[in-house]
Design a protein around this motif. Structure first.
Motif, PDB file in Angstrom:
ATOM      1  N   THR A   1       0.896  -1.081   0.036  1.00  0.00           N
ATOM      2  CA  THR A   1       0.155  -0.181   0.069  1.00  0.00           C
ATOM      3  C   THR A   1       0.871   1.147  -0.192  1.00  0.00           C
ATOM      4  OG1 THR A   1      -1.812  -1.266   1.170  1.00  0.00           O
ATOM      5  CG2 THR A   1      -1.972   1.158   1.173  1.00  0.00           C
TER       6      THR A   1
ATOM      7  N   ARG B   1       0.093   5.346  11.795  1.00  0.00           N
ATOM      8  CA  ARG B   1       1.243   4.737  11.989  1.00  0.00           C
ATOM      9  C   ARG B   1       1.503   3.309  12.127  1.00  0.00           C
ATOM     10  NH1 ARG B   1       2.543   6.164  18.437  1.00  0.00           N
ATOM     11  NH2 ARG B   1       0.432   5.844  19.170  1.00  0.00           N
ATOM     12  N   SER B   2       0.465   2.647  11.372  1.00  0.00           N
ATOM     13  CA  SER B   2       0.790   1.129  11.478  1.00  0.00           C
ATOM     14  C   SER B   2       1.813   0.708  10.726  1.00  0.00           C
ATOM     15  CB  SER B   2      -0.604   0.405  10.786  1.00  0.00           C
ATOM     16  OG  SER B   2      -0.687   0.783   9.475  1.00  0.00           O
TER      17      SER B   2
ATOM     18  N   THR C   1      -3.210   8.975  17.064  1.00  0.00           N
ATOM     19  CA  THR C   1      -4.114   9.602  18.165  1.00  0.00           C
ATOM     20  C   THR C   1      -3.927  10.267  19.111  1.00  0.00           C
ATOM     21  OG1 THR C   1      -3.894   7.195  19.402  1.00  0.00           O
ATOM     22  CG2 THR C   1      -5.741   7.377  17.946  1.00  0.00           C
TER      23      THR C   1
ATOM     24  N   GLY D   1      -8.739   4.329   9.041  1.00  0.00           N
ATOM     25  CA  GLY D   1      -9.821   3.389   8.941  1.00  0.00           C
ATOM     26  C   GLY D   1     -11.116   4.058   9.791  1.00  0.00           C
ATOM     27  N   ARG D   2     -11.216   5.264   9.444  1.00  0.00           N
ATOM     28  CA  ARG D   2     -12.392   6.141  10.196  1.00  0.00           C
ATOM     29  C   ARG D   2     -12.948   6.975   9.199  1.00  0.00           C
ATOM     30  NH1 ARG D   2     -12.295   5.283  15.449  1.00  0.00           N
ATOM     31  NH2 ARG D   2     -10.036   5.080  16.411  1.00  0.00           N
TER      32      ARG D   2
ATOM     33  N   VAL E   1      -6.161   6.157   1.712  1.00  0.00           N
ATOM     34  CA  VAL E   1      -5.880   4.758   1.903  1.00  0.00           C
ATOM     35  C   VAL E   1      -7.003   4.168   2.396  1.00  0.00           C
ATOM     36  CG1 VAL E   1      -4.277   3.185   2.890  1.00  0.00           C
ATOM     37  CG2 VAL E   1      -3.359   5.322   1.742  1.00  0.00           C
TER      38      VAL E   1
ATOM     39  N   ILE F   1     -10.060   2.495   3.522  1.00  0.00           N
ATOM     40  CA  ILE F   1     -11.387   1.457   2.795  1.00  0.00           C
ATOM     41  C   ILE F   1     -12.224   1.049   3.993  1.00  0.00           C
ATOM     42  CG2 ILE F   1     -11.739  -0.709   1.666  1.00  0.00           C
ATOM     43  CD1 ILE F   1      -8.945  -0.517   0.704  1.00  0.00           C
TER      44      ILE F   1
ATOM     45  N   THR G   1      -2.658  -1.026  -5.118  1.00  0.00           N
ATOM     46  CA  THR G   1      -1.813  -2.006  -4.145  1.00  0.00           C
ATOM     47  C   THR G   1      -1.962  -3.455  -4.890  1.00  0.00           C
ATOM     48  OG1 THR G   1      -2.820  -0.548  -2.398  1.00  0.00           O
ATOM     49  CG2 THR G   1      -2.329  -2.934  -1.937  1.00  0.00           C
TER      50      THR G   1
HETATM   51  P1  NAP Z   1      -4.829   0.291  11.935  1.00  0.00           P
HETATM   52  O1  NAP Z   1      -3.631  -0.700  12.265  1.00  0.00           O
HETATM   53  O2  NAP Z   1      -6.022   0.339  12.771  1.00  0.00           O
HETATM   54  O3  NAP Z   1      -4.015   1.796  12.116  1.00  0.00           O
HETATM   55  C1  NAP Z   1      -4.767   2.993  12.029  1.00  0.00           C
HETATM   56  C2  NAP Z   1      -3.973   4.191  12.480  1.00  0.00           C
HETATM   57  O4  NAP Z   1      -4.866   5.319  12.317  1.00  0.00           O
HETATM   58  C3  NAP Z   1      -3.150   3.982  13.892  1.00  0.00           C
HETATM   59  O5  NAP Z   1      -1.675   4.293  13.831  1.00  0.00           O
HETATM   60  C4  NAP Z   1      -3.952   5.014  14.724  1.00  0.00           C
HETATM   61  O6  NAP Z   1      -3.512   5.771  15.690  1.00  0.00           O
HETATM   62  C5  NAP Z   1      -4.565   5.964  13.634  1.00  0.00           C
HETATM   63  N1  NAP Z   1      -5.737   6.737  13.978  1.00  0.00           N
HETATM   64  C6  NAP Z   1      -6.822   6.096  14.323  1.00  0.00           C
HETATM   65  N2  NAP Z   1      -7.933   7.022  14.480  1.00  0.00           N
HETATM   66  C7  NAP Z   1      -7.179   8.181  14.662  1.00  0.00           C
HETATM   67  C8  NAP Z   1      -7.740   9.415  15.038  1.00  0.00           C
HETATM   68  N3  NAP Z   1      -8.915   9.970  15.451  1.00  0.00           N
HETATM   69  N4  NAP Z   1      -6.598  10.375  14.968  1.00  0.00           N
HETATM   70  C9  NAP Z   1      -5.298   9.920  14.592  1.00  0.00           C
HETATM   71  N5  NAP Z   1      -5.066   8.751  14.180  1.00  0.00           N
HETATM   72  C10 NAP Z   1      -5.894   8.071  14.227  1.00  0.00           C
HETATM   73  O7  NAP Z   1      -5.144   0.574  10.422  1.00  0.00           O
HETATM   74  P2  NAP Z   1      -4.450   0.327   9.062  1.00  0.00           P
HETATM   75  O8  NAP Z   1      -4.189  -1.379   8.968  1.00  0.00           O
HETATM   76  O9  NAP Z   1      -3.079   0.998   8.852  1.00  0.00           O
HETATM   77  O10 NAP Z   1      -5.464   0.557   8.019  1.00  0.00           O
HETATM   78  C11 NAP Z   1      -5.908   2.012   7.904  1.00  0.00           C
HETATM   79  C12 NAP Z   1      -6.620   2.041   6.587  1.00  0.00           C
HETATM   80  O11 NAP Z   1      -6.249   1.814   5.582  1.00  0.00           O
HETATM   81  C13 NAP Z   1      -8.049   1.177   6.856  1.00  0.00           C
HETATM   82  O12 NAP Z   1      -9.161   1.711   6.455  1.00  0.00           O
HETATM   83  C14 NAP Z   1      -7.775  -0.044   6.210  1.00  0.00           C
HETATM   84  O13 NAP Z   1      -8.889  -0.544   5.582  1.00  0.00           O
HETATM   85  C15 NAP Z   1      -6.911   0.720   5.079  1.00  0.00           C
HETATM   86  N6  NAP Z   1      -6.056  -0.261   4.014  1.00  0.00           N
HETATM   87  C16 NAP Z   1      -6.103   0.179   2.669  1.00  0.00           C
HETATM   88  C17 NAP Z   1      -5.094  -0.685   2.069  1.00  0.00           C
HETATM   89  C18 NAP Z   1      -5.228  -0.504   0.477  1.00  0.00           C
HETATM   90  O14 NAP Z   1      -4.632  -1.311  -0.278  1.00  0.00           O
HETATM   91  N7  NAP Z   1      -5.801   0.842   0.032  1.00  0.00           N
HETATM   92  C19 NAP Z   1      -4.324  -1.517   2.514  1.00  0.00           C
HETATM   93  C20 NAP Z   1      -4.367  -1.756   4.077  1.00  0.00           C
HETATM   94  C21 NAP Z   1      -5.033  -0.959   4.736  1.00  0.00           C
HETATM   95  P3  NAP Z   1      -2.714   4.888  17.001  1.00  0.00           P
HETATM   96  O15 NAP Z   1      -1.520   4.317  16.537  1.00  0.00           O
HETATM   97  O16 NAP Z   1      -2.378   6.072  18.016  1.00  0.00           O
HETATM   98  O17 NAP Z   1      -3.698   4.216  17.575  1.00  0.00           O
END
Ligand code: NAP
Length: 288
Positions: A145, A170-171, A194, A214-215, A233, A235, A271
């Motif tokens: 991604t 920051r995942s 966060t 993811g929000r 990014v 979904i 991706t």
């Molecule tokens: P994740 O592991 O849940 O990580 C989410 C990140 O967002 C965490 O670092 C979290 O901060 C931060 N966050 C959440 N709420 C927040 C807020 N209100 N303010 C500031 N930061 C916030 O999710 P992920 O796997 O990275 O995926 C994120 C999104 O991308 C999802 O919607 C997923 O479906 C999508 N995705 C898309 C693809 C693609 O191919 N396009 C691939 C992978 C994922 P903290 O670390 O402080 O908790």
């Protein structure tokens, strides 16, 4: 009115460019009797996993990559999964392995992903691949991604050198590697999460904003400023089954950002093309 001024950064043309090159590369491999092959390892029958697997297989077929389903029941044990991964590592005809995650409860994710040989880690999940993203060298592949984001920025000719880039999230799969890839192109990078105070202000100051939280619709007009490039990014599957990104698309249009990726049809399809590019890169190493 906003619509006329906001450039949509669609994924399809980027996919078209990548896939055209991949089709040629696959033909060159096949001419030397090497059939680029992806093994997709799935544990259980989760609907999302099956849908993703089916989409990836169709995409493979389109460009001539062989795709193989390797399925274990959800009742399989950790050792069975590890053995399955070791077998794929040892199989010369398999050039890339995609392990569908998250694994069902009870599996040790860290152990499973690090059992995969880095040279077949086309999804960039091993620690070796992630280390390489940070050091700029070494075995493995970048997570797909963030690499797709970089590909989109390059395709749409968006300059990064000397620009300010903000990554929200920051995942290990999105935010952290995206930040490192932006840094490698000489952007000045801020990562928000966060615990970030004044996040809207930080985001507004970015030339390039990449959001993976993811929000649905969280990044509204308070976070956006005119002329910015916004890569969404996120979904998020809504109650009615539709997909929505993390960016409030109407707000992005109203603010007249410089460009925004739609969801669906933005980073997501790119991706998968990056995943397949990694399979082909891996196969090309077998060429004489
Ligand atoms: P994740 O592991 O849940 O990580 C989410 C990140 O967002 C965490 O670092 C979290 O901060 C931060 N966050 C959440 N709420 C927040 C807020 N209100 N303010 C500031 N930061 C916030 O999710 P992920 O796997 O990275 O995926 C994120 C999104 O991308 C999802 O919607 C997923 O479906 C999508 N995705 C898309 C693809 C693609 O191919 N396009 C691939 C992978 C994922 P903290 O670390 O402080 O908790």
């Amino acid at each position: 009115m906003g619509d006329a001024f906001v450039k949509l950064l669609r994924g399809a043309p980027v996919v078209g460019t990548i896939d055209a090159k991949l089709t040629q590369d696959v033909a060159a491999c096949r001419a030397q009797n090497i059939v680029p092959t992806l093994a997709i390892v799935r544990v259980g029958d989760k609907e999302d996993d099956v849908a993703y697997e089916t989409g990836a297989i169709k995409h493979c077929e389109k460009i001539g990559i062989a795709a193989r389903r390797v399925t274990l029941p959800a009742s399989a044990g950790q050792e069975e999964l590890l053995q399955c991964l070791r077998a794929r590592n040892a199989e010369a005809g398999v050039h890339g392995v995609l392990l569908l995650r998250p694994l069902p409860p009870g599996f040790d994710d860290e152990l499973a992903r690090n059992t995969l040989a880095p040279n077949k880690d086309v999804d960039g999940i091993t620690d070796a691949s992630l280390t390489a993203v940070f050091t700029g060298s070494g075995a493995g592949f970048a997570p797909c991604t963030p690499e797709a984001c970089m590909e989109m920025l390059a395709h749409y000719d968006i300059q990064l050198d000397g620009k300010s880039a903000v990554v929200v999230g920051r995942s290990l799969v999105v935010g952290k590697p995206a930040a490192m890839l932006l840094l490698s192109k000489n952007a000045t990078v801020t990562i928000c999460h966060t615990h970030t105070p004044n996040m809207a202000e930080v985001c507004r100051a970015a030339d390039i904003l990449i959001v993976g939280v993811g929000r649905p619709g969280m990044i509204d007009k308070a976070y956006l400023s005119p002329g910015q490039i916004v890569l969404d990014v996120g979904i998020n599957v809504m109650e009615d089954g539709s997909l929505r990104g993390d960016v409030d698309f109407a707000a992005a249009q109203g603010i007249v950002v410089g460009g925004v990726t739609p969801v669906p049809g933005g980073v997501g399809p790119v991706t998968t093309s990056i995943l397949l590019r990694h399979v082909v890169e891996s196969a090309k190493k077998c060429l004489k």
